[in-house]
Design a protein around this motif. Sequence first.
Motif, PDB file in Angstrom:
ATOM      1  N   GLY A   1       0.820  -1.196   0.000  1.00 43.45           N
ATOM      2  CA  GLY A   1       0.000   0.000   0.000  1.00 43.45           C
ATOM      3  C   GLY A   1       0.858   1.253   0.000  1.00 43.45           C
ATOM      4  N   LEU A   2       0.208   2.397  -0.093  1.00 44.25           N
ATOM      5  CA  LEU A   2       0.943   3.661  -0.125  1.00 44.25           C
ATOM      6  C   LEU A   2       1.680   3.909   1.183  1.00 44.25           C
ATOM      7  CD1 LEU A   2       1.710   6.377  -1.405  1.00 44.25           C
ATOM      8  CD2 LEU A   2      -0.492   7.267  -0.629  1.00 44.25           C
ATOM      9  N   ALA A   3       0.983   3.685   2.292  1.00 44.99           N
ATOM     10  CA  ALA A   3       1.578   3.990   3.605  1.00 44.99           C
ATOM     11  C   ALA A   3       2.785   3.105   3.913  1.00 44.99           C
ATOM     12  CB  ALA A   3       0.522   3.842   4.703  1.00 44.99           C
ATOM     13  N   GLY A   4       2.700   1.823   3.567  1.00 46.15           N
ATOM     14  CA  GLY A   4       3.770   0.893   3.933  1.00 46.15           C
ATOM     15  C   GLY A   4       4.942   0.860   2.970  1.00 46.15           C
ATOM     16  N   ALA A   5       4.746   1.337   1.761  1.00 48.79           N
ATOM     17  CA  ALA A   5       5.816   1.292   0.756  1.00 48.79           C
ATOM     18  C   ALA A   5       6.858   2.374   1.016  1.00 48.79           C
ATOM     19  CB  ALA A   5       5.223   1.466  -0.638  1.00 48.79           C
ATOM     20  N   ARG A   6       8.115   2.062   0.732  1.00 46.89           N
ATOM     21  CA  ARG A   6       9.200   3.047   0.827  1.00 46.89           C
ATOM     22  C   ARG A   6       9.876   3.150  -0.531  1.00 46.89           C
ATOM     23  NH1 ARG A   6      13.520   1.522   4.013  1.00 46.89           N
ATOM     24  NH2 ARG A   6      13.111  -0.617   3.364  1.00 46.89           N
TER      25      ARG A   6
ATOM     26  N   SER B   1       8.911  11.874  -5.588  1.00 42.99           N
ATOM     27  CA  SER B   1       8.244  11.483  -4.343  1.00 42.99           C
ATOM     28  C   SER B   1       7.429  10.206  -4.542  1.00 42.99           C
ATOM     29  CB  SER B   1       7.323  12.596  -3.841  1.00 42.99           C
ATOM     30  OG  SER B   1       6.145  12.663  -4.624  1.00 42.99           O
ATOM     31  N   LYS B   2       7.235   9.526  -3.439  1.00 38.36           N
ATOM     32  CA  LYS B   2       6.431   8.301  -3.450  1.00 38.36           C
ATOM     33  C   LYS B   2       4.992   8.610  -3.849  1.00 38.36           C
ATOM     34  CE  LYS B   2       5.102   6.596   0.513  1.00 38.36           C
ATOM     35  NZ  LYS B   2       5.041   5.898   1.816  1.00 38.36           N
ATOM     36  N   ASP B   3       4.464   9.734  -3.379  1.00 44.40           N
ATOM     37  CA  ASP B   3       3.076  10.093  -3.681  1.00 44.40           C
ATOM     38  C   ASP B   3       2.866  10.293  -5.184  1.00 44.40           C
ATOM     39  OD1 ASP B   3       2.301   9.962  -1.062  1.00 44.40           O
ATOM     40  OD2 ASP B   3       2.497  12.103  -0.683  1.00 44.40           O
ATOM     41  N   LYS B   4       3.827  10.951  -5.834  1.00 43.01           N
ATOM     42  CA  LYS B   4       3.704  11.176  -7.281  1.00 43.01           C
ATOM     43  C   LYS B   4       3.775   9.862  -8.047  1.00 43.01           C
ATOM     44  CE  LYS B   4       5.364  15.944  -7.507  1.00 43.01           C
ATOM     45  NZ  LYS B   4       6.429  16.854  -7.980  1.00 43.01           N
ATOM     46  N   LEU B   5       4.647   8.981  -7.596  1.00 37.15           N
ATOM     47  CA  LEU B   5       4.779   7.680  -8.245  1.00 37.15           C
ATOM     48  C   LEU B   5       3.509   6.856  -8.037  1.00 37.15           C
ATOM     49  CD1 LEU B   5       6.493   5.745  -9.851  1.00 37.15           C
ATOM     50  CD2 LEU B   5       7.665   5.087  -7.749  1.00 37.15           C
ATOM     51  N   PHE B   6       2.970   6.909  -6.842  1.00 39.95           N
ATOM     52  CA  PHE B   6       1.729   6.181  -6.565  1.00 39.95           C
ATOM     53  C   PHE B   6       0.584   6.714  -7.433  1.00 39.95           C
ATOM     54  CE2 PHE B   6      -2.347   5.740  -4.437  1.00 39.95           C
ATOM     55  CZ  PHE B   6      -2.387   4.375  -4.247  1.00 39.95           C
ATOM     56  N   ALA B   7       0.490   8.038  -7.515  1.00 36.40           N
ATOM     57  CA  ALA B   7      -0.575   8.652  -8.316  1.00 36.40           C
ATOM     58  C   ALA B   7      -0.482   8.194  -9.772  1.00 36.40           C
ATOM     59  CB  ALA B   7      -0.486  10.167  -8.230  1.00 36.40           C
TER      60      ALA B   7
ATOM     61  N   ALA C   1      -9.745   7.340   2.347  1.00 37.21           N
ATOM     62  CA  ALA C   1     -10.086   8.732   2.023  1.00 37.21           C
ATOM     63  C   ALA C   1      -9.420   9.172   0.717  1.00 37.21           C
ATOM     64  CB  ALA C   1      -9.680   9.656   3.161  1.00 37.21           C
ATOM     65  N   LEU C   2      -8.146   8.808   0.552  1.00 33.38           N
ATOM     66  CA  LEU C   2      -7.427   9.180  -0.668  1.00 33.38           C
ATOM     67  C   LEU C   2      -8.024   8.477  -1.882  1.00 33.38           C
ATOM     68  CD1 LEU C   2      -5.054  10.567  -2.112  1.00 33.38           C
ATOM     69  CD2 LEU C   2      -3.663   8.562  -1.571  1.00 33.38           C
ATOM     70  N   LEU C   3      -8.370   7.210  -1.713  1.00 34.69           N
ATOM     71  CA  LEU C   3      -8.935   6.455  -2.817  1.00 34.69           C
ATOM     72  C   LEU C   3     -10.277   7.043  -3.257  1.00 34.69           C
ATOM     73  CD1 LEU C   3      -8.554   3.966  -4.625  1.00 34.69           C
ATOM     74  CD2 LEU C   3      -9.846   2.664  -2.939  1.00 34.69           C
ATOM     75  N   ILE C   4     -11.125   7.348  -2.300  1.00 35.24           N
ATOM     76  CA  ILE C   4     -12.441   7.927  -2.609  1.00 35.24           C
ATOM     77  C   ILE C   4     -12.285   9.277  -3.294  1.00 35.24           C
ATOM     78  CG2 ILE C   4     -14.550   8.867  -1.575  1.00 35.24           C
ATOM     79  CD1 ILE C   4     -14.173   6.602   0.589  1.00 35.24           C
ATOM     80  N   LYS C   5     -11.327  10.078  -2.808  1.00 36.54           N
ATOM     81  CA  LYS C   5     -11.074  11.384  -3.425  1.00 36.54           C
ATOM     82  C   LYS C   5     -10.644  11.224  -4.876  1.00 36.54           C
ATOM     83  CE  LYS C   5      -8.230  15.540  -2.918  1.00 36.54           C
ATOM     84  NZ  LYS C   5      -7.126  16.187  -2.171  1.00 36.54           N
ATOM     85  N   LYS C   6      -9.790  10.231  -5.150  1.00 32.72           N
ATOM     86  CA  LYS C   6      -9.326  10.006  -6.510  1.00 32.72           C
ATOM     87  C   LYS C   6     -10.486   9.600  -7.422  1.00 32.72           C
ATOM     88  CE  LYS C   6      -4.448   8.908  -6.162  1.00 32.72           C
ATOM     89  NZ  LYS C   6      -4.077   9.820  -7.239  1.00 32.72           N
ATOM     90  N   PHE C   7     -11.363   8.752  -6.909  1.00 34.26           N
ATOM     91  CA  PHE C   7     -12.511   8.330  -7.705  1.00 34.26           C
ATOM     92  C   PHE C   7     -13.414   9.519  -8.023  1.00 34.26           C
ATOM     93  CE2 PHE C   7     -11.777   3.841  -6.421  1.00 34.26           C
ATOM     94  CZ  PHE C   7     -11.957   3.250  -7.657  1.00 34.26           C
ATOM     95  N   ARG C   8     -13.733  10.287  -6.992  1.00 35.38           N
ATOM     96  CA  ARG C   8     -14.704  11.378  -7.149  1.00 35.38           C
ATOM     97  C   ARG C   8     -14.170  12.539  -7.972  1.00 35.38           C
ATOM     98  NH1 ARG C   8     -17.363  11.599  -1.060  1.00 35.38           N
ATOM     99  NH2 ARG C   8     -18.811   9.869  -1.347  1.00 35.38           N
ATOM    100  N   SER C   9     -12.870  12.705  -8.012  1.00 34.77           N
ATOM    101  CA  SER C   9     -12.298  13.849  -8.722  1.00 34.77           C
ATOM    102  C   SER C   9     -12.109  13.605 -10.215  1.00 34.77           C
ATOM    103  CB  SER C   9     -10.947  14.235  -8.100  1.00 34.77           C
ATOM    104  OG  SER C   9     -10.006  13.188  -8.286  1.00 34.77           O
ATOM    105  N   ARG C  10     -12.374  12.395 -10.657  1.00 35.31           N
ATOM    106  CA  ARG C  10     -12.172  12.070 -12.066  1.00 35.31           C
ATOM    107  C   ARG C  10     -13.305  12.640 -12.914  1.00 35.31           C
ATOM    108  NH1 ARG C  10      -8.505   8.063 -13.353  1.00 35.31           N
ATOM    109  NH2 ARG C  10      -9.571   7.919 -15.335  1.00 35.31           N
ATOM    110  N   PRO C  11     -12.991  13.436 -13.945  1.00 37.18           N
ATOM    111  CA  PRO C  11     -14.053  13.987 -14.800  1.00 37.18           C
ATOM    112  C   PRO C  11     -14.759  12.919 -15.628  1.00 37.18           C
ATOM    113  CG  PRO C  11     -11.896  14.507 -15.714  1.00 37.18           C
ATOM    114  CD  PRO C  11     -11.654  13.887 -14.364  1.00 37.18           C
ATOM    115  N   ASP C  12     -14.084  11.782 -15.855  1.00 37.82           N
ATOM    116  CA  ASP C  12     -14.677  10.731 -16.685  1.00 37.82           C
ATOM    117  C   ASP C  12     -15.287   9.607 -15.849  1.00 37.82           C
ATOM    118  OD1 ASP C  12     -12.292   9.779 -15.669  1.00 37.82           O
ATOM    119  OD2 ASP C  12     -11.697   8.732 -17.494  1.00 37.82           O
TER     120      ASP C  12
END
Length: 202
Positions: A23-28, A49-55, A113-124
């Motif tokens: 997961g995002l939290a456990g990965a380094r 950053s890890k966050d950019k790579l995850f995204a 929370a991050l996953l739900i935000k990603k789903f909801r923010s998608r225009p498609d």
Amino acid sequence: MARERNTEEQIIAAAKKVFLQKGLAGARMQDIADEAGINKALLHYYYRSKDKLFALVFDEALDKLVSRLNSVISNDLTLPEKIRGVVDSYIGGLSQYPHIPLFVLNELQQNPALLIKKFRSRPDFPDLERFLREIAVAGEKGEIRKISPIQLLLNVLSMCIFPFVAKPLAQAVFGMDDVQFRMLIEERRQLVSDFVLRAIAP
């Protein structure tokens, strides 16, 4: 140039594997660098950053499913055609990208929370409310058996997704190799649609 592209592909493949496992939290970043067979400095050169790579990894995976699903739900099709289309889109998409369900389930546990935000923010993102209304209206008109639209959608998605999540168990229990499992999944494209449509027939 080809070498850079190859290194990026190595990094993405390694990131998918590490994010799926931890997961995002456990990965380094060090985990990803080790998996890719490169040093951490080179990894940071490509991805800061890890966050950019995850995204990047997550969005690439999500694009495959969302675009397929959206094209079916937004089309001017009958409800049975849409149900067949949803099943075909999901099973077809997951056959190409079988890591997606575990990836999503892992993130639901780690960072919902991050996953739900990603789903909801998608225009498609598919207009599921419209699809649910179509199911409800069809039930009211007697075109299908009255059923909770949410339950119907969950049933369809569950039957499509579960075999991919349970692949190692299914192969062990039923003594299947990869070729046999792929044949089973291909058969489900028709079977699931037929099963659902028979279940909701008036």
